[in-house]
Design a protein around this motif. Structure first.
Motif, PDB file in Angstrom:
ATOM      1  N   ILE A  92       0.839  -1.208   0.000  1.00 14.74           N
ATOM      2  CA  ILE A  92       0.000   0.000   0.000  1.00 14.74           C
ATOM      3  C   ILE A  92       0.868   1.251   0.000  1.00 14.74           C
ATOM      4  O   ILE A  92       0.602   2.218  -0.732  1.00 14.74           O
ATOM      5  CB  ILE A  92      -0.940  -0.013   1.218  1.00 14.74           C
ATOM      6  CG1 ILE A  92      -2.033  -1.075   1.041  1.00 14.74           C
ATOM      7  CG2 ILE A  92      -1.574   1.372   1.423  1.00 14.74           C
ATOM      8  CD1 ILE A  92      -2.939  -1.235   2.239  1.00 14.74           C
ATOM      9  N   ALA A  93       1.934   1.264   0.816  1.00 10.10           N
ATOM     10  CA  ALA A  93       2.818   2.424   0.871  1.00 10.10           C
ATOM     11  C   ALA A  93       3.469   2.668  -0.482  1.00 10.10           C
ATOM     12  O   ALA A  93       3.600   3.821  -0.935  1.00 10.10           O
ATOM     13  CB  ALA A  93       3.878   2.213   1.950  1.00 10.10           C
ATOM     14  N   ARG A 100       3.566   5.753  -5.592  1.00 10.22           N
ATOM     15  CA  ARG A 100       3.593   5.689  -7.057  1.00 10.22           C
ATOM     16  C   ARG A 100       2.464   6.498  -7.686  1.00 10.22           C
ATOM     17  O   ARG A 100       2.625   7.080  -8.769  1.00 10.22           O
ATOM     18  CB  ARG A 100       3.520   4.227  -7.503  1.00 10.22           C
ATOM     19  CG  ARG A 100       3.565   4.028  -9.008  1.00 10.22           C
ATOM     20  CD  ARG A 100       4.296   2.747  -9.357  1.00 10.22           C
ATOM     21  NE  ARG A 100       3.643   1.582  -8.798  1.00 10.22           N
ATOM     22  CZ  ARG A 100       2.687   0.899  -9.439  1.00 10.22           C
ATOM     23  NH1 ARG A 100       2.265   1.299 -10.614  1.00 10.22           N
ATOM     24  NH2 ARG A 100       2.177  -0.180  -8.887  1.00 10.22           N
ATOM     25  N   TYR A 101       1.314   6.540  -7.022  1.00 12.08           N
ATOM     26  CA  TYR A 101       0.175   7.256  -7.583  1.00 12.08           C
ATOM     27  C   TYR A 101       0.085   8.710  -7.119  1.00 12.08           C
ATOM     28  O   TYR A 101      -0.788   9.446  -7.564  1.00 12.08           O
ATOM     29  CB  TYR A 101      -1.126   6.533  -7.219  1.00 12.08           C
ATOM     30  CG  TYR A 101      -1.443   5.376  -8.135  1.00 12.08           C
ATOM     31  CD1 TYR A 101      -2.161   5.558  -9.306  1.00 12.08           C
ATOM     32  CD2 TYR A 101      -0.994   4.097  -7.828  1.00 12.08           C
ATOM     33  CE1 TYR A 101      -2.448   4.500 -10.145  1.00 12.08           C
ATOM     34  CE2 TYR A 101      -1.266   3.019  -8.666  1.00 12.08           C
ATOM     35  CZ  TYR A 101      -1.996   3.229  -9.828  1.00 12.08           C
ATOM     36  OH  TYR A 101      -2.271   2.181 -10.668  1.00 12.08           O
ATOM     37  N   GLU A 102       0.948   9.134  -6.222  1.00 13.09           N
ATOM     38  CA  GLU A 102       0.903  10.505  -5.726  1.00 13.09           C
ATOM     39  C   GLU A 102       1.087  11.494  -6.881  1.00 13.09           C
ATOM     40  O   GLU A 102       2.029  11.386  -7.667  1.00 13.09           O
ATOM     41  CB  GLU A 102       1.991  10.724  -4.683  1.00 13.09           C
ATOM     42  CG  GLU A 102       1.924  12.103  -4.036  1.00 13.09           C
ATOM     43  CD  GLU A 102       2.942  12.277  -2.922  1.00 13.09           C
ATOM     44  OE1 GLU A 102       2.965  13.354  -2.307  1.00 13.09           O
ATOM     45  OE2 GLU A 102       3.729  11.336  -2.685  1.00 13.09           O
ATOM     46  N   GLY A 103       0.171  12.450  -6.979  1.00  9.78           N
ATOM     47  CA  GLY A 103       0.260  13.474  -8.011  1.00  9.78           C
ATOM     48  C   GLY A 103      -0.303  13.063  -9.355  1.00  9.78           C
ATOM     49  O   GLY A 103      -0.312  13.862 -10.303  1.00  9.78           O
ATOM     50  N   LEU A 156      -4.303   7.094  -4.305  1.00  9.51           N
ATOM     51  CA  LEU A 156      -4.720   6.129  -3.289  1.00  9.51           C
ATOM     52  C   LEU A 156      -4.884   6.871  -1.971  1.00  9.51           C
ATOM     53  O   LEU A 156      -3.964   7.559  -1.520  1.00  9.51           O
ATOM     54  CB  LEU A 156      -3.664   5.024  -3.145  1.00  9.51           C
ATOM     55  CG  LEU A 156      -3.996   3.857  -2.209  1.00  9.51           C
ATOM     56  CD1 LEU A 156      -5.266   3.157  -2.651  1.00  9.51           C
ATOM     57  CD2 LEU A 156      -2.827   2.882  -2.165  1.00  9.51           C
ATOM     58  N   GLU A 157      -6.062   6.763  -1.369  1.00 13.22           N
ATOM     59  CA  GLU A 157      -6.318   7.477  -0.123  1.00 13.22           C
ATOM     60  C   GLU A 157      -6.904   6.547   0.919  1.00 13.22           C
ATOM     61  O   GLU A 157      -7.491   5.509   0.603  1.00 13.22           O
ATOM     62  CB  GLU A 157      -7.259   8.666  -0.337  1.00 13.22           C
ATOM     63  CG  GLU A 157      -8.687   8.273  -0.649  1.00 13.22           C
ATOM     64  CD  GLU A 157      -9.660   9.429  -0.534  1.00 13.22           C
ATOM     65  OE1 GLU A 157      -9.219  10.563  -0.285  1.00 13.22           O
ATOM     66  OE2 GLU A 157     -10.876   9.185  -0.700  1.00 13.22           O
ATOM     67  N   CYS A 158      -6.744   6.947   2.194  1.00 13.39           N
ATOM     68  CA  CYS A 158      -7.273   6.190   3.327  1.00 13.39           C
ATOM     69  C   CYS A 158      -8.500   6.905   3.868  1.00 13.39           C
ATOM     70  O   CYS A 158      -8.457   8.108   4.157  1.00 13.39           O
ATOM     71  CB  CYS A 158      -6.208   6.083   4.421  1.00 13.39           C
ATOM     72  SG  CYS A 158      -6.758   5.158   5.884  1.00 13.39           S
ATOM     73  N   ARG A 181      -9.198   7.140  -5.887  1.00 11.74           N
ATOM     74  CA  ARG A 181     -10.165   8.181  -6.206  1.00 11.74           C
ATOM     75  C   ARG A 181      -9.514   9.199  -7.128  1.00 11.74           C
ATOM     76  O   ARG A 181      -8.288   9.319  -7.208  1.00 11.74           O
ATOM     77  CB  ARG A 181     -10.670   8.879  -4.941  1.00 11.74           C
ATOM     78  CG  ARG A 181      -9.607   9.599  -4.143  1.00 11.74           C
ATOM     79  CD  ARG A 181     -10.241  10.567  -3.165  1.00 11.74           C
ATOM     80  NE  ARG A 181     -10.876  11.672  -3.869  1.00 11.74           N
ATOM     81  CZ  ARG A 181     -11.638  12.588  -3.275  1.00 11.74           C
ATOM     82  NH1 ARG A 181     -11.881  12.511  -1.982  1.00 11.74           N
ATOM     83  NH2 ARG A 181     -12.169  13.571  -3.955  1.00 11.74           N
ATOM     84  N   THR A 182     -10.348   9.947  -7.820  1.00  7.42           N
ATOM     85  CA  THR A 182      -9.852  11.000  -8.696  1.00  7.42           C
ATOM     86  C   THR A 182      -9.114  12.046  -7.875  1.00  7.42           C
ATOM     87  O   THR A 182      -9.548  12.403  -6.776  1.00  7.42           O
ATOM     88  CB  THR A 182     -11.028  11.667  -9.429  1.00  7.42           C
ATOM     89  OG1 THR A 182     -11.758  10.669 -10.145  1.00  7.42           O
ATOM     90  CG2 THR A 182     -10.534  12.734 -10.389  1.00  7.42           C
ATOM     91  N   ALA A 183      -7.994  12.539  -8.387  1.00  8.68           N
ATOM     92  CA  ALA A 183      -7.248  13.583  -7.692  1.00  8.68           C
ATOM     93  C   ALA A 183      -8.163  14.773  -7.418  1.00  8.68           C
ATOM     94  O   ALA A 183      -8.997  15.132  -8.264  1.00  8.68           O
ATOM     95  CB  ALA A 183      -6.057  14.028  -8.539  1.00  8.68           C
ATOM     96  N   ALA A 184      -8.024  15.351  -6.230  1.00  9.59           N
ATOM     97  CA  ALA A 184      -8.936  16.415  -5.795  1.00  9.59           C
ATOM     98  C   ALA A 184      -9.005  17.575  -6.782  1.00  9.59           C
ATOM     99  O   ALA A 184     -10.071  18.145  -7.016  1.00  9.59           O
ATOM    100  CB  ALA A 184      -8.507  16.916  -4.417  1.00  9.59           C
TER     101      ALA A 184
END
Length: 219
Positions: free
Chosen positions: A47-48, A53-56, A61-63, A71-74
Motif C-alpha cells: 500500500i505504501a 507511485r500514484y501521488e500526483g 490512493l487514499e485512506c 479516487r480522482t485527484a482532488a
C-alpha cells in the motif's frame, strides 16, 4: 512459464493489491486485502508503495475510515461534475445534528437537544440513519435506557476523513456552515475519538431496528 500463484515477490504482491483496490466496489481495509493474498504478504509495504507511485497522478490512493480506495485527484474533480449525480442535501437542522453527534459521540437524543437548544424531530435522526451517516451505538445504563448515537464509516467517507481525529475545529465547522450554534463562552470541542465507558451503556442487539430503538423523549 512460472506460476505466479506460488511464492510471489514484492512486485507481484503490489500488483495484486493494486488489482483488488481497482476492482473493489468500496474501500478495503488492510485485513480485507490480506485475506485475498498469500499468507505472510506485506500488505502495508504494498500500500505504501502504491500510494507513493500514484501521488500526483490523475487517480490517487487514499485512506478513509481505515480503509483504502482509489479516487480522482482532488484538483481534477471538476472534470467529473457532469457525470455526477446531484447528492441529497441535508437541512440545516440535520447538519447541526450530525455535527453534534460527530463531536459529542456517543450522545443521546436528549443531549443533542441540550446542545442545540431546541428539540429535534424523529425524522431528522431517521434521515441521518437512512443515509448511513449515523448509527445506533448502544443504550445508556440510565433511567429510560436512551439510545446513544455515533457516526458511521459513511460519514468519514462522505467528508473525506481518514478518522475522527481529522475532524476540523469548531471555528472551521462554523465557517463551513456545519455548526451554526450559539455556543457558550469558553466552549471546547470534546475529543471525538472517545468511545465512552463500557459501564455506561449496553450494545444495540442484532435485529434492534431503528424505529423501535428511540429515546424516551417526545418530539
Amino acid at each position: 512459464m512460472s506460476d505466479l500463484r506460488f511464492a510471489p515477490d514484492e512486485a507481484e504482491i503490489e500488483r495484486r493489491v493494486e488489482a483488488l483496490l481497482f476492482a473493489a466496489a468500496g474501500p478495503l481495509s488492510a485485513a480485507d486485502i490480506a485475506r485475498r493474498l498469500p499468507e505472510g504478504a506485506d500488505v502495508g509495504r504494498a500500500i505504501a508503495s502504491l500510494r507513493a507511485r500514484y501521488e500526483g497522478r490523475g487517480v490517487e490512493l487514499e485512506c478513509v475510515a481505515d480503509r483504502w480506495r482509489f479516487r480522482t485527484a482532488a484538483d481534477l474533480g471538476f472534470l467529473m461534475t457532469e457525470e455526477r449525480e446531484e447528492p441529497r442535501r441535508l437541512s440545516k437542522a440535520a447538519l447541526e445534528t450530525l455535527a453534534i453527534i460527530a463531536y459529542h459521540q456517543p450522545v443521546t437524543r436528549a443531549e443533542i437537544e441540550s446542545v442545540r437548544g431546541v428539540s429535534i424531530s424523529k425524522g431528522t435522526l431517521d434521515l441521518l440513519l437512512e443515509m448511513g451517516f449515523v448509527r445506533l451505538r448502544g443504550r445508556r445504563r440510565t433511567p429510560g435506557r436512551p439510545v446513544t448515537y455515533a457516526t458511521a464509516d459513511r460519514f468519514l467517507e462522505h467528508f473525506g476523513l481518514a478518522s475522527l481525529y481529522d475532524l476540523p475545529g469548531a471555528a472551521e465547522m462554523k465557517a463551513a456552515g456545519l455548526l451554526d450554534l450559539s455556543l457558550p463562552v469558553g466552549f471546547e470541542v470534546p475529543d471525538p475519538s472517545r468511545t465512552g465507558s463500557e459501564d455506561e451503556e449496553d450494545p444495540i442487539e442484532d435485529g434492534d431496528a431503528p424505529e423501535f430503538a428511540q429515546d424516551f423523549v417526545g418530539d
